[in-house]
Structures are given as structure tokens and as C-alpha cells.
Design a protein around this motif. Sequence first.
Motif, PDB file in Angstrom:
ATOM      1  N   ALA A 191       0.834  -1.203   0.000  1.00 23.96           N
ATOM      2  CA  ALA A 191       0.000   0.000   0.000  1.00 23.96           C
ATOM      3  C   ALA A 191       0.870   1.254   0.000  1.00 23.96           C
ATOM      4  CB  ALA A 191      -0.909   0.001   1.225  1.00 23.96           C
ATOM      5  N   SER A 192       0.326   2.320  -0.584  1.00 27.49           N
ATOM      6  CA  SER A 192       1.127   3.534  -0.756  1.00 27.49           C
ATOM      7  C   SER A 192       0.505   4.759  -0.116  1.00 27.49           C
ATOM      8  CB  SER A 192       1.288   3.808  -2.246  1.00 27.49           C
ATOM      9  OG  SER A 192       0.013   3.991  -2.820  1.00 27.49           O
ATOM     10  N   GLY A 317     -13.151  -2.910   6.619  1.00 22.66           N
ATOM     11  CA  GLY A 317     -11.733  -3.199   6.871  1.00 22.66           C
ATOM     12  C   GLY A 317     -11.132  -2.263   7.889  1.00 22.66           C
ATOM     13  N   SER A 318      -9.835  -2.071   7.780  1.00 25.92           N
ATOM     14  CA  SER A 318      -9.070  -1.341   8.791  1.00 25.92           C
ATOM     15  C   SER A 318      -9.491   0.115   8.885  1.00 25.92           C
ATOM     16  CB  SER A 318      -7.584  -1.383   8.433  1.00 25.92           C
ATOM     17  OG  SER A 318      -7.354  -0.540   7.323  1.00 25.92           O
ATOM     18  N   PHE A 368      -2.951 -12.088   2.223  1.00 26.26           N
ATOM     19  CA  PHE A 368      -2.866 -10.648   2.453  1.00 26.26           C
ATOM     20  C   PHE A 368      -2.423 -10.387   3.891  1.00 26.26           C
ATOM     21  CE2 PHE A 368      -5.421  -8.167  -0.873  1.00 26.26           C
ATOM     22  CZ  PHE A 368      -5.137  -9.082  -1.880  1.00 26.26           C
ATOM     23  N   ALA A 369      -1.868  -9.216   4.114  1.00 26.17           N
ATOM     24  CA  ALA A 369      -1.482  -8.865   5.476  1.00 26.17           C
ATOM     25  C   ALA A 369      -1.674  -7.378   5.722  1.00 26.17           C
ATOM     26  CB  ALA A 369      -0.027  -9.238   5.737  1.00 26.17           C
ATOM     27  N   ILE A 370      -1.820  -7.044   6.985  1.00 27.46           N
ATOM     28  CA  ILE A 370      -1.799  -5.643   7.420  1.00 27.46           C
ATOM     29  C   ILE A 370      -0.609  -5.508   8.362  1.00 27.46           C
ATOM     30  CG2 ILE A 370      -2.993  -3.844   8.738  1.00 27.46           C
ATOM     31  CD1 ILE A 370      -5.636  -5.061   7.839  1.00 27.46           C
ATOM     32  N   ALA A 371       0.333  -4.647   8.018  1.00 22.46           N
ATOM     33  CA  ALA A 371       1.519  -4.435   8.862  1.00 22.46           C
ATOM     34  C   ALA A 371       1.538  -2.974   9.284  1.00 22.46           C
ATOM     35  CB  ALA A 371       2.794  -4.789   8.099  1.00 22.46           C
ATOM     36  N   ASN A 372       1.305  -2.737  10.575  1.00 27.27           N
ATOM     37  CA  ASN A 372       1.307  -1.369  11.090  1.00 27.27           C
ATOM     38  C   ASN A 372       2.500  -1.153  12.008  1.00 27.27           C
ATOM     39  OD1 ASN A 372      -1.151  -0.630   9.901  1.00 27.27           O
ATOM     40  ND2 ASN A 372      -2.314  -1.475  11.622  1.00 27.27           N
ATOM     41  N   GLU A 395      -1.062  -4.172   3.411  1.00 31.35           N
ATOM     42  CA  GLU A 395      -1.444  -2.801   3.771  1.00 31.35           C
ATOM     43  C   GLU A 395      -0.428  -2.340   4.817  1.00 31.35           C
ATOM     44  OE1 GLU A 395      -5.667  -2.126   4.797  1.00 31.35           O
ATOM     45  OE2 GLU A 395      -4.949  -0.964   6.499  1.00 31.35           O
ATOM     46  N   VAL A 396       0.419  -1.391   4.448  1.00 39.99           N
ATOM     47  CA  VAL A 396       1.513  -0.956   5.332  1.00 39.99           C
ATOM     48  C   VAL A 396       1.248   0.461   5.831  1.00 39.99           C
ATOM     49  CG1 VAL A 396       4.010  -0.700   5.543  1.00 39.99           C
ATOM     50  CG2 VAL A 396       3.084  -2.267   3.842  1.00 39.99           C
ATOM     51  N   MET A 397       1.272   0.643   7.113  1.00 39.31           N
ATOM     52  CA  MET A 397       1.123   1.983   7.692  1.00 39.31           C
ATOM     53  C   MET A 397       2.213   2.172   8.748  1.00 39.31           C
ATOM     54  SD  MET A 397      -1.663   3.226   6.197  1.00 39.31           S
ATOM     55  CE  MET A 397      -2.635   2.322   4.961  1.00 39.31           C
ATOM     56  N   ALA A 398       2.810   3.349   8.795  1.00 39.94           N
ATOM     57  CA  ALA A 398       3.947   3.563   9.689  1.00 39.94           C
ATOM     58  C   ALA A 398       3.556   3.667  11.158  1.00 39.94           C
ATOM     59  CB  ALA A 398       4.716   4.814   9.268  1.00 39.94           C
ATOM     60  N   CYS A 399       2.304   4.049  11.438  1.00 36.95           N
ATOM     61  CA  CYS A 399       1.922   4.211  12.838  1.00 36.95           C
ATOM     62  C   CYS A 399       1.356   2.900  13.398  1.00 36.95           C
ATOM     63  CB  CYS A 399       0.869   5.301  12.996  1.00 36.95           C
ATOM     64  SG  CYS A 399       1.523   6.931  12.640  1.00 36.95           S
ATOM     65  N   PRO A 400       1.708   2.543  14.639  1.00 37.88           N
ATOM     66  CA  PRO A 400       1.076   1.384  15.262  1.00 37.88           C
ATOM     67  C   PRO A 400      -0.438   1.583  15.267  1.00 37.88           C
ATOM     68  CG  PRO A 400       2.850   2.236  16.635  1.00 37.88           C
ATOM     69  CD  PRO A 400       2.649   3.225  15.530  1.00 37.88           C
TER      70      PRO A 400
END
Lengths: 480, 335
Positions: A191-192, A317-318, A368-372, A395-400
Motif C-alpha cells: 500500500a502507498s 476493513g481497517s 494478504f497482510a496488514i503491517a502497522n 497494507e503498510v502503515m507507519a503508525c502502530p
Amino acid sequence: MSSRFSGALQLTDLDDFITPSQECIKPVKIEKSKSKTGAKIKIGEDGYFDLSSGREQKLQKVEITLADCLACSGCITSAESVLVTKQSQEELLRVLSERKYTDSKGVTRDVSLVVVSISPQPLLSLALRYKLTAQEATRKVSGYFKKLGADLVLDMTLAEDFSLLEAQQEFLERYRNQQNDPSGKFLPMLASSCPGWVCYAEKTHGSFILPYISSTKSPQQIQGSLVKQHLAGRRELQPSALYHVTLMPCYDKKLEASREDFYSEIYNCQDVDCVITAIELEQMLSGEDKSLADIMDGELDWPWDESDVKGVKGHIGSGSGGYSDAVFLHAADQLFGATDPPMEYKNLRNPDFREASLEKDSQEVLKFAIANGFRNIQNLVQKLKRGKSPYHYVEVMACPSGCLNGGAQNRPYQGESTRELVGQLYTMYRELPQNEDENPTVSRLYNEWLSGKHSDKARAMLHTQYHALEKSDVALNIKW
Amino acid sequence: MAKLELLQSINAHKGIVWNVSWHPNGNIFASCGEDKVINLWSKENQGWAVKTMLVDGHQRTIREVAWSPCGNFLASASFDGTTAIWDKKSGQFECNATLEGHENEVKSVAWSPSGQLLATCGRDKSVWVWEVAGDDEYVCEAVLNAHNQDVKKVVWHPSLEVLASASYDNTVKIYKEDQLDSDWNCVATLESHETTVWSLTFDKTGERLATCSADNTVKIWKEYKPNNELGVSVSKESSWKCICTLSGYHTRTIYDIAWCHHSGLIATASGDDIIRIFKEAEDSDQDAPTFDLICKKYDAHSQDVNCVKWNPTANNELVSCSDDGQIKIWKFLDE
């Protein structure tokens, strides 16, 4: 002051001995006339003066713009002080009162239309802080920006829908490309929409990781295109005469808005001029000694067409926008004919790294994965580097905990845990209304504005690109 | 009179020797330095000799080595930005895992008492916690950005999963895991040193911490829990208070400090080329202790002493290393 950027951004090339502002390595071009010997410089109260020509000549102060910082492989924190001057509440208030702004190239322009776009996460953060419902908070925030001088206040549902649709489409293309060319770098698609993650990837992992990052623009930047490229046209205004403000959940969004990629050479303007966050809005209110609840209601605007589907909306979703779920469900349907398959995430080592898969004939066909959070970004990157990533999409997000816990969302009160706060925000996000079917305005805009899906214009308006930054070996960069 | 008797002096590395680490059995120690080599030393008949050289693991200076509590793994932290994990499952020592993630120089590495966690820190101002996930897999558990300058050293509490770090920002930070969301947080900041804190060491109970600094002092800190008898006010779960400052003893930066878990002696390594030994006075007050300098080894090395480590087997052996390229093994004698 500790940095307000996400952890991913704080971790870039910093120094032991010099504070970031002193170690800027951006080469500065100095226009020099030939002189006999060395220059003679006088330090006056109002600046530096070159005396070598016999008379006092004021030396220009070197200005480092945010764009300079973003294009440089050096520190990131000096970008922060540059940001503070360009994208602050003070700057916003000044622009709204003077109806003039100075763009990223230093040109001052008149403002004929001020547009504010509101994303769901900071709105919920404010609603919770002031004990309002999401709908009440929407009206109060609209009222507040209009009182300050905004002409239009918009929700960003349209841009979020575009971003999800384009990501779904992009995933299908990447999946098929990977089938045709198994050695290609098409999957996993990453994700971007999180600028902290994108900026970290560009500065640290460069050409290795960038091919995997989705080219689809984030909702903020699609909203930027909608406002500056489409709305300006409908209103017969120069895009540069529109001042576009977004309300966002993190400071990193300020960096995203300032990227050169989102500057139009044709129209001489950025797509988003100023990013304001939940924390800053709270500060603006408390600066006036006001609660959001005291503000007169205002209405959202819907300048796109005759339909009236305005409103801050949620997605399945998230709480970061639901990318993983949207892409998964679309891919399951389009690639494997599975309609509404169950999406059950299971936690990996911590609740911020979760994965879900689709099975067909007892074979795992999609994973699929979500990595926060930064630690999980690390683990994902290491998996990729060792060729051990089993994923088709992440799905990548920098914040926990993702965007609901964005770095500029209101912080928990003393004694309250971040976990509880994010839990409440997630419940509120789930309660937001959702669009049942495809937004009719989206279809209309694909046809009328973008000349159809997959067109060159759709690509230009809805997609972007990334740039690996080579680490420079400037002498000043060598550390002992 | 107490004294340090030199047992052996070794020309160990080309250039600076940065760090040494005792194997838990006390019969082997590892050393590392500027020459990018790790040497494993063991005691032969006549003294310590190189048994194994580990080369090609790192591309730049190796700043610290650390044996795991079980003695089967050796971790090495390098200026090349990586931390290597070596083991000899195959019969000889090999690097079977590399921890990547730090932006640049890794300055320190330490294993938790259980051997299940590793901590690293470095010039990028961050402290990382890694979990051993089996099969040469190491997973990043936390990236802690509590310091605002270069982090020089990480050490673990001797029995709990409590981590401490020392930094160029003049502070020491303490971290614990929040079990509910399995994330690590900074729970205390120890402020009193006037400049860089270079190293730190827990006593055997873990209730006290000794730190050393470029301000030429050693400070002793004690952890106070809520409702302590002394009435020290405690925020959150505990507070660390500086209960003793040893000043006037060192004339230059103190680079390393080691608190012996058997004898209770504190050894320091300094830029004045001297190794000093401090002993807590018999009648020392637990909340305002007194430490006496009982031994001062002048010219212990011909240049900066970078590291001192007590042999873990209670034999009063001390190993030191220096910019002068040498490693020295000492015996502490209290006669």
C-alpha cells in the motif's frame, strides 16, 4: 522538542554531533563575481554584508525549501522546521485573512477560493475529544473552517473511493503480470497511502522495495487532483488561485503534500497547499479558548454534480481506509470467482501484524497482510529481502494501529491508554455510514473528467511514482 | 593493599580493540576491533591464545561482541549497520543470521538474561529489541526513539526483561514491555550526567545501576518502588534516583564500567589509560552509599582503555582492551 513525525521518518540519517539544522548538506549555489582576494563579510544586525566590492552588499540568506529537503538524502528533521513555516496553523490563518499565499516556489498569489477537505480519522479524533457524534463533529468542523474564511468544506469519500478502486485494479494487473513473468517484481503489492512508509522506503530501501509499492495515489493526493484539476475547471478558475487545505491524521501528510510529484508545472501549484491535523485544530480552538461544541454548525459542500451523497464515510476493513479488505474482496471475486469470502485476520507476533488468506480447493490462493508500525515494517522488509514473503498484498502503515492512531491525532489523556483510545475510534469508524454500491459520482467522473478508466488521464490524475534516494558520500556525511 | 596483577598482555588486533566479552563459562572470551575481526580466546597451558578468528562477517569496525547466556551464540555489532549472530551448529563458528534495520553504525548489542531477546542501539538514535524466533530467525519487537542523540550502550537487567540504554544526549533510559499491547516503552529517564553517558552496568540484584560518563564521573542509581520507606516520590511504576556520584577520581572520559556480580567491585576504564577499582564501604548507607577507590592501575594501557569485564566465574579475573591494540588479563588481589 521531540520529533512529531512517525518513527519511520525519525530514523533517517542523523548525526551524533551536530543538530540537524546545522548539518544540512544541500549544496548551495552562490553567485560570485570575480574578486581579487578573499571576501570580506560584515555581520550586521539585519544580516550579512559583503564588503569586497568596496560597498556594502547585503548577502542573501540561504533558503532551504521543503522540496529541497525531500529531494535530499540527508537528514529529515530539518524538513520539520521548514514545514513549520509552510504548513502551520499560523500560515493557514494568515492565508485565510489575507486571501494571499506564497507557493512552494516562493511566488505570492491571490486566493479566490479556499477549499478544505476533511478525512475521517481526524474528524473522529476531534469528535471523541469534544464528546460529539461524528455527524455533529462534521458540522462543527465545517462551521469552524467556514467561519475562518473557507469557501468550501468537502469530505474525501470520493477520493477514498477512487483510491480503493484504482488499488483494486492495479492489484489485478500486478497479479496477472506476475503470472506471466514470475521473475518480475510485481507482488506483493504494498500500500502507498502512508507517506511515512513511502518516504522511509525511498530513503532507505530504494530500488529494492519501490517496484512493489502501489502507484495509486493516496486519498489526500487524489482529492488534490480533484480540487485543483477538476473543480478549478468547473469553476473556471486558475488552479493556482485555489488554496487547498486538508485535515489529516498525521504530520507525515505534510511531507506528502509538498512532494514535487504533486506540483503541476502547467498550473504552477501544489495539489494540496496546507495540511492541518487533529492536534493542530485542537490547538487553534484552545487558542481561542473555545470547544468545538461551541462552534456554529456549518454544512459540507458537494460541488461535483447534482447528486447529493456528501458526508464523511467509512469503508470496510481497517481504520486506515480498508485497503487490504477492499483489494482482497475484489481480487477474490475477479480472479477466483469467490463472492464475499470470509476475511479472517489472524495475528502474527503482535496485533499490528495480521494476515488473512483465501483458499480454493484447499489451496491458499491469496495471502494478504496488514503491517502497522515501524517494527512490523522492518519485519516485512526483512521477509522480502530474504525472499520469505508469502504475501500478495500488504497494507503498510507507519503508525502502530494505523491511521486512527496517526501521529497527529489527539493523544490520550493522562491515565488513558492509547489502546483504549484507538479502540473507541475504531468503534466510531465502524459506525460511520458506508456507500452501498459504487458511488455514482465516481463513475460519472471516470467518464466525464478522466475519459474512462485506464485512460492516460486517469493514470496521470490517480497514480504517481517514487524515487530512490542514493545515499551521498559527501565529506560532511562521514561519521566517526 | 588491593592490586591488579597483570597475568597476560596480548597484541590482539591491528588497531583499536573496542570490546571483549566473556563466555558464560569463563574459559573463553571474544574480542573485536577496528580490524573487522572477531577473535575467540581460550586458556591454554601457558595462557590465553587465539582459538578461532571470525573474519568477513562485517565490512566496517566491529564495536561490540556479546555471548548469549547459553554460550551457544555470539552477537557482533558493527559500524556497517548490521548485527551478526554467530553459532557453531555446523561444528565451526559461522554467521547464520544478520540483524538489519539500523540506518548506520550499530554501537552496542546485548542478550536478555533468558537469551530470548536481543537489544541493539546506534548512531541513528534508536534502540531496537529483537526476539529470537527460532531457526536463525530474529524478529524486530520494538524500535525505540526515546533518545535524541547517538545511543552508546545497551544493557539488560540481570534477571528481568528490563533494558537500559546510555546516550550522547547525557541521559540513560529504562524500557519495559507493556504486556497488553506487546509493545516496548521508555519507563524512566535518568538525568544527572553533564555530558555523554558511555556505559552502564547493573549490580547483581538489578536494583542499582552504575553509569560512567565523559563528565569524568561515575554515578550510582537506585530504583525506588511506590510507597518506599524513604518517601521518594514515584511516577508510574518506579523511579530511578542518583544516590551517589564518584567525582574527582577520573581525569578523562570514562568509557566503560563493570560491576562484578560476585565481589560487588566496580571497575572503570578511562581515557586517562588507568583502570580503577571501587569498593562499597562496609557501613555504606543503602540510600546514600559510599564507595572507596581501592585500586588504581596507572598505565594499564598505553592509550584509552575502552572496555573492562569481570570473569563471570568469580575468580577475580578482569579483562581489558584498548586503543593500543592490546588485551590485558588481570587478577584482582585484595591483601
